[in-house]
Scaffold this motif. Sequence first.
Motif, short mmCIF file in Angstrom:
data_model
loop_
_atom_site.label_atom_id
_atom_site.label_comp_id
_atom_site.label_asym_id
_atom_site.label_seq_id
_atom_site.Cartn_x
_atom_site.Cartn_y
_atom_site.Cartn_z
N GLY A 1 -4.69 4.60 -5.27
CA GLY A 1 -4.82 5.87 -5.98
C GLY A 1 -3.52 6.58 -6.25
N THR A 2 -3.59 7.49 -7.20
CA THR A 2 -2.43 8.31 -7.57
C THR A 2 -2.19 9.37 -6.51
OG1 THR A 2 -2.80 7.96 -9.93
CG2 THR A 2 -1.51 9.89 -9.30
N LYS A 3 -0.95 9.51 -6.07
CA LYS A 3 -0.57 10.54 -5.11
C LYS A 3 0.23 11.60 -5.88
CE LYS A 3 -2.06 7.49 -2.14
NZ LYS A 3 -3.45 7.52 -1.65
N ASN A 4 -0.10 12.85 -5.68
CA ASN A 4 0.50 13.93 -6.47
C ASN A 4 1.81 14.43 -5.90
OD1 ASN A 4 -1.63 13.96 -8.38
ND2 ASN A 4 -2.89 15.11 -6.92
N GLY A 5 2.63 13.53 -5.42
CA GLY A 5 3.92 13.90 -4.85
C GLY A 5 4.26 13.01 -3.68
N PRO A 6 5.33 13.34 -2.94
CA PRO A 6 5.76 12.50 -1.82
C PRO A 6 4.71 12.42 -0.72
CG PRO A 6 7.49 14.06 -2.45
CD PRO A 6 6.25 14.48 -3.17
N VAL A 7 4.60 11.24 -0.11
CA VAL A 7 3.66 10.99 0.98
C VAL A 7 4.46 10.54 2.20
CG1 VAL A 7 1.79 9.51 1.79
CG2 VAL A 7 1.76 10.37 -0.56
N ARG A 8 4.11 11.08 3.37
CA ARG A 8 4.72 10.62 4.63
C ARG A 8 3.62 10.04 5.52
NH1 ARG A 8 5.91 14.96 9.04
NH2 ARG A 8 3.64 14.90 8.84
N VAL A 9 3.88 8.85 6.07
CA VAL A 9 2.94 8.20 6.98
C VAL A 9 3.65 7.94 8.30
CG1 VAL A 9 1.44 6.22 7.37
CG2 VAL A 9 1.76 7.09 5.04
N LEU A 10 3.14 8.54 9.37
CA LEU A 10 3.66 8.32 10.71
C LEU A 10 2.72 7.39 11.47
CD1 LEU A 10 4.62 11.98 11.75
CD2 LEU A 10 6.14 10.23 10.80
N GLY A 11 3.20 6.80 12.55
CA GLY A 11 2.36 5.97 13.39
C GLY A 11 3.18 5.21 14.40
N GLY A 12 2.63 5.03 15.59
CA GLY A 12 3.34 4.30 16.63
C GLY A 12 3.51 2.83 16.28
N ALA A 13 4.24 2.12 17.11
CA ALA A 13 4.49 0.70 16.89
C ALA A 13 3.17 -0.05 16.77
CB ALA A 13 5.32 0.13 18.03
N GLY A 14 3.08 -0.94 15.78
CA GLY A 14 1.91 -1.80 15.63
C GLY A 14 0.74 -1.20 14.89
N THR A 15 0.90 0.02 14.36
CA THR A 15 -0.23 0.67 13.68
C THR A 15 -0.36 0.28 12.21
OG1 THR A 15 1.16 2.63 13.30
CG2 THR A 15 -0.29 2.67 15.22
N GLY A 16 0.53 -0.56 11.73
CA GLY A 16 0.39 -1.07 10.36
C GLY A 16 1.06 -0.23 9.30
N GLY B 1 0.50 18.71 2.75
CA GLY B 1 -0.79 18.26 2.27
C GLY B 1 -0.86 16.77 1.98
N ARG B 2 0.25 16.07 2.15
CA ARG B 2 0.28 14.63 1.88
C ARG B 2 0.93 13.89 3.05
NH1 ARG B 2 1.64 17.11 -2.76
NH2 ARG B 2 3.86 16.88 -2.29
N SER B 3 0.46 14.20 4.24
CA SER B 3 0.99 13.59 5.45
C SER B 3 -0.16 12.97 6.24
CB SER B 3 1.71 14.63 6.30
OG SER B 3 2.23 14.05 7.48
N SER B 4 0.05 11.76 6.72
CA SER B 4 -0.99 11.05 7.47
C SER B 4 -0.39 10.41 8.71
CB SER B 4 -1.65 9.97 6.62
OG SER B 4 -2.32 10.52 5.51
N ARG B 5 -1.26 10.13 9.67
CA ARG B 5 -0.85 9.50 10.91
C ARG B 5 -1.79 8.34 11.22
NH1 ARG B 5 -1.62 11.20 15.99
NH2 ARG B 5 -0.01 10.39 17.34
N LEU B 6 -1.23 7.17 11.49
CA LEU B 6 -2.02 6.01 11.91
C LEU B 6 -1.99 5.93 13.43
CD1 LEU B 6 -0.67 3.45 9.28
CD2 LEU B 6 -2.81 4.75 9.18
#
Length: 707
Positions: free
Chosen positions: A254-269, A506-511
Motif C-alpha cells: 500500500g501507499t504510505k503518506n510519508g516516511p515510515v519507521r519500523v522498530l523491532g528487536g533482533a529476529g522480528t523480521g 502516525g506512521r510508526s510501527s513496532r514488530l
Amino acid sequence: MAEKPKVAISSDFFTAFARLPKVQHAKVSKFVTNFEKNPNAKGINYEKIANATDKNMRSVRIDQTYRGIVLNPGEGDVYILLWVDHHDAAYDWAMRRQCDINPATGSIQVYEAKTRAGEPAVAQPPASVPGVFDALKDKELVRLGVPEALLPLVKQVTTEGGLDQIENRLPVEAYEGLYLYLAGSRYDEIINEREPLSVPEVDTDDFEKALDRSESRSRFVVVEDELELAAMLNAPLDRWRVFLHPSQYRLVRGTKNGPVRVLGGAGTGKTVVAMHRAKWLAENVATDTKKVLFTTFTRNLATDLEENLRSICTPEQMSRIEVVNLDRWVTRFLRKRKYDYSIAFGKDAEPFWQRALDLKPANANLPDAFFREEWQRVIQPQSIETVDQYKRASRIGRGIALSRSMKVAIWPVFEEYRNQLTIHKKKEVDDAYRDAACLLEHERGVLGYVSVIVDEAQDMGTQAFLLLRKIVPEGANDLFIVGDGHQRIYGRNRVVLGRCGINIRGRSSRLTINYRTTEEIRRWAVSLLEGCSIDDLDGGWDTTAGYKALTHGDQPELRHFETWEQQAGFIVDLLGKSSQDGSPLSHTCAVARIRREVDAIVSFLDGEGIRTQRIEANGSDHGNPEAVRVATMHRVKGLEFDRVILASINDGVVPLQAVTSDRGDPVEARQADLEERSLLYVSVTRAKKEAYVLSYGTKSPYLQSPS
C-alpha cells in the motif's frame, strides 16, 4: 473455457517437505508441479482417509511409500496441499487434524482436533483454580485465533506452562495471541496488530475467499507461476520469501503518506519487511527511470541484501531496485561531481588528531579522548564550523560541563583538526554526507529515486539522515526506515528523525515476535541490556515489552576454559558432532570480538582439516556449504545461523579494553559499555537454534552476573 482450479500450499507442507530424505525431494517436487497445473488430472489418485476428523481431507499418492495430504472442500474448486510424509505418518497426521475457516477472522486454520492414541489429555483443573484466560469471552478467544472446537481446551489452562503443553494442538496465530496476552499485552493491542481490524460477515465454507485474507496469506500461498513454485521447493525452509505475518503484510503493501519507521528487536523480521516493501514498490510504484534505493550501513550487508532480494524479485523488479551501502553511494555520487577530497576512515585521521591536540590548552584538564568524543557527538552532528556556533551548541547527553570561556579555549584544537584534513585533501564521512546534501540542494529531482528504504537505521548518524532526506522528495512512499537501537554497534549519536526533516508521526510501527531465535536465547540476550536506556530514533525511548519468541530450545551454553587450546578443542568437537548429525558446516558460525582471535580460530580449524569461510566486509554469507563460517562480531550483523559459537568472551576482549578505557566523559564511558553489550546481544541473536558462549582465562564481566 473452464476456469482453472485454485491450488494453495500451506507453510506446514514446506516444513514437512524439507524434513523428507533428500532422495524423495525430486519426486515430491515433480508431483507438486503437476498438481499445481491440474489437480484434477487423471494420474492423481485421491483416497479418503478412514476415521479422519475432517471429512474433506484426502491423501494423494507420491509413490509407493509417500503420501501427500490435500484439503478439497465440498464447496468451490479449491485444493490445498497441507502435508507430505511417509504413508503411515501422513495418514496419522491427517486423521487428527481439522482445517476450518475461523468465523471471527475469516482465516483458514489447521489444528489438532484429536490427540494421538495413548497421549495424556490435559487435566481438568479444580474449580477453585482460575484459568489464565477467564477474563476473555468466547468470542474474544475466537478473535485471537482459537478454533471454537478448542475453546474448552484453552479454558483449562491455568499457567503459562499449561499453554506450552497445548501449543502443538493450536493454530500458530492462536498460540501467538494467547502467549502475548499472558506476557502482558492487552487484547485490543494484539487484535490491532492484525489485519484487517474488522472482518465483514464470514462464510465459513468459502475457502477461496478465505485464501485472500492476510491472516491466511501468512500460512498459505496460492501459486500461479511455475518458476516461483520451483524457487519455493528449492528453499523450503526460507519461509520469509513467501509468508508474512499480518502485521508485516500491512507494512509491506500500500501507499504510505510519508516516511515510515519500523522498530523491532533482533529476529522480528525488520529486514524481511524492508525487502518485501522494496519488491512491492518495484512492482507498483517504481519505473525504469524512477528507482527504489535500498541502503544499509555496511558493504557486506548490502551484498547479502541484494542476493536475498534476487530470490524474491523478478529480474524486471530487480532492475528497479538499487542496493548499496550509504558510504559507497556517497563516494560514487561525489566522484561523479569531481569531488576534490578522499574520505578519511578511522585510523586515517589519527596523524591529524595528534597535530591538533598539540594546541590543547595547558589549563584544560581534559584527556585526549574527550576531544574526539566532543567532535563526534557535538560538532559533527550539528555541523559546527565556527567558535560562535560552538558557544551556542547543545551538549545534552555529555557528562562534562563546559563554560563558554572553556569552549573558546579548546576550539583551536577542533579548528586545527579540520585544517589538517583540508590541507591533506581529506574529509570525514559526516563531512562527505554534508557536502553531498549541499550539492543535492542544486540538483533536486534529478537523481531518479521514487523511494528510499533504510535498513539498520540505528547505525546511521544525523548527517546521514539529513542526506537521505535530500535524496528523495518528501511525499508518498518517500522513506521507509527500519532499525533497532538495541543493536547500535558503531558509536553513532542518538538520532532524532524529526530534527532531520523526517516526520514519522502516525506512521510508526513496532514488530515484537522473534521468528529467528528460541525464547531461551532471546531472554539471555535481552538480559545483557537490562537497565540500559535505548532510544527509538525519534527522541523517545524504546522498550522490549511484548518482545517474545514463540519457539523453545536449550539455554545458551556457557563454557569456561583454562586455556585457548581447550576452547579450540571444544569448537572442533562441536563441529564434529554437527557433521555427524547431518548439519552442513555452513549452518554454524564461529564469532569473536577481534580479528586476532578470528585469525587464530581459522588457523586452528584449517590445521584440523576443517574448511572455513570468513565473512568479510565486501562479501556475503553465501558460498561453500561445507565450510564453517567465521566472523568478527561486527561482520556477523544481519546474518543468521542454526548454531552460533561465541568464542573468547574474555575480560579485556568483551568489552574491548581499548574501547572502554580512557574515556574523558562518564556519559561516553556508559555509552561505550552499552555498545559493547549491544555487540554481544547482536552476536548471540544470530543463532536460530543453539548458542555457545565460550571464554578462557578470565571471563568477561558480562558473564559474571547470573543470566
